[in-house]
Write an enzyme that holds these catalytic residues in place. Sequence first.
Site, mmCIF file in Angstrom:
data_model
loop_
_atom_site.group_PDB
_atom_site.id
_atom_site.type_symbol
_atom_site.label_atom_id
_atom_site.label_comp_id
_atom_site.label_asym_id
_atom_site.label_seq_id
_atom_site.Cartn_x
_atom_site.Cartn_y
_atom_site.Cartn_z
ATOM 1 N N GLU A 257 0.838 -1.200 0.000
ATOM 2 C CA GLU A 257 0.000 0.000 0.000
ATOM 3 C C GLU A 257 0.874 1.252 0.000
ATOM 4 O OE1 GLU A 257 -2.348 -0.856 3.488
ATOM 5 O OE2 GLU A 257 -3.053 -2.713 2.550
ATOM 6 N N HIS B 152 -1.911 -0.303 16.071
ATOM 7 C CA HIS B 152 -0.818 0.066 15.157
ATOM 8 C C HIS B 152 0.539 -0.002 15.860
ATOM 9 C CE1 HIS B 152 -4.215 1.544 12.897
ATOM 10 N NE2 HIS B 152 -3.449 1.931 11.892
#
Length: 670
Positions: A365, A465
Amino acid sequence: MEHFVHGALMSIEPLTSELPSAPPISEMLTQYRTALLIRGVEQRLLSLFSEGKLFGTVHTCIGQELIGVAVAEALQDGDVLFSNHRCHGHFLSLTDDVEGLIAEIMGRQSGVCGGRGGSQHLCAANFFSNGIQGGIAPVTAGIALAHRLRSNGKIAVVFLGDGTLGEGVLYESLNIASKWQLPVLFVLENNGYAQSTRQEQTLAGDICARAEAFGIGTDQADTWNLRRLRAAAHAAIERVRLGDGPFFLRIDTYRLAAHSKGDDDRDPLVLQEYWERDPLTQFERAEPELARQFQEAIQTRLDRAVALAEADDLAGPTPEQPDYLNERPRWSKTRLPVRDRVVNRIHAALAANMARDDRIVLLGEDIEAPYGGAFKVTKNLSQQFPGRVLSTPISEAAIVGLGNGLALQGLRPVCEIMFGDFLTLAADQIINHAAKFAYMYNGKVSVPLIVRTPMGGKRGYGPTHSQSLEKHFLGLPGTLVLALHHRFDPASIYDTLFETLDRPALVVENKLLYTTHVSDEVPAGFVLEHSQERYPCTRLRPLAAPDVTVVCYGGLLQDVEKAVDRLFEEHDIVCEVICPVQLYPLNVGAIVESVAATGRLVVVEEGHGFAAFGSEVIARVHELAPGTLKRSRRVCAPEHPIPACKPLEIDLFPGEAHVVQAIREVVHDA
Ligand SMILES: Cc1ncc(C[n+]2csc(CCOP(=O)(O)OP(=O)(O)O)c2C)c(N)n1
């Protein structure tokens, strides 16, 4: 026109085609014969089960045989076919290898996969199958991407069942296949059931509209009109081959036998009706003499195939045992040739190896220029290597699935997962695909796939995260897990990976490490050494005799170094630090050697400690060097999610202070 519905219980739209009105015509005899062969094989498999000669299960395609026949006959050499759990018909249509299939399902060495894969996991030239619903779609898209990158005019075909329309990874694959105009044909075998569940219970909306929503052309046919089915298959394959991107072919059909061996709850009257209308029943009625001749030849071949398999040895024990190594390393003092940031070293290695080896392709990505990835590792590489650095949609499963397909075709994919936390979305591709192919296909393939990902916290990114999830990927046989650190050149690790990789590798890159300098300037009183292994283990050997062995990996080496320096200065405790790059398979030799001298061990890791790296290390030291380890501690994250709030996060994560405390306890409690 007589319309045909999927049984009285179903409410999907009626199938549109008519039954063949004329007797089968001579030019389709080959197709009927192949379909009869497939049916003969599967009926024999069911008898072998009743005789107790088979183990496990089989999913037969009885009633659906003509789909594989029609598709396979339109393929060319070099095209690839990927199938699913119900794969025998597809396999036989492409290969005609009755003997290899029967031996495989009977677990024999002469099976197409040496008896390792069994019914759902077949591999022959350009044929693959796997029993995980949906996961084969991105792998096939990856194979198609390899074809496109090579401009070889070949295509890839994937067979899916209608129940698999519920799998999200399929839509990731349709999206990417369409966006990148990949030469892939999706064949949807619409038999109205997923195992025992009727389609009307699970399917919303229209089947073909799904593909059309991604801009993919569609067509429909069914197994009751062979002429139309063949025409549709040929046209679809031709269209994909011409370079018009992917295509989606819905084939309506009916499964006449149970989902697997014997469990069938469907209405027997409906089943009987479908048996009446079955194209092979129709063929046998229309051409009894021909059908008898075909059957005779088929049964003779099957008798022989079963006899051959029975005479063969069962699949032997796996020659390559897991590498649970306990080899004493040879150490050498090392000076690192560079002093640069870790991120630059990874970038440099990718650039150098891409220049050297045009099989290397990067997927992930936001990795293209100008952004160059969330941590800038691939900065400008897309400009340097046009077409080989591909920014993908947010589709982690498909990213790794594409990588799997590329690797199966001999390319060297490197998949970047933006945050290690997102590996969970790609877990099926790593665990059930990448890690299984080489073994279950009996070594016919290798999967030189690199998955790189930043792990770890201390940047305030919060619960989803900041995790260190590598422990969930440790211990998958046939894979490699590496963790970079700042005391060995990451470029050298990547160089070795690209030169030698023959299996899937997960590379853990700690987030804080990216901006850290690779350096050999270790704290005073220590000598930096590396083992002479492919992926060297690092040792900070103290000049004085050590009191305790400290094991860590990745970014935490920085905290550990600070801790051991302080312990020496302030507490007179001498530590020996062992930091492996290769976490799996793990060679504990260096640790065993050190513990033999210290009797004390502290293992430091950033993730949660239950069933993790530290527990494994301690267990192995106990197993391999019984009696040497007197006291041990693990320093790891406490058992709750990671908070975003800075002081809380700092307090929670294992750091210098935690390491100091644990080492003091181990030394003083002894
Ligand atoms: C990911 C996954 N979930 C569940 C299963 C168990 N399973 C095997 S076949 C099957 C039904 C599949 O239905 P469909 O896609 O319509 O194919 P069909 O069996 O009708 O050919 C299920 C649920 C599986 N193999 N993989």
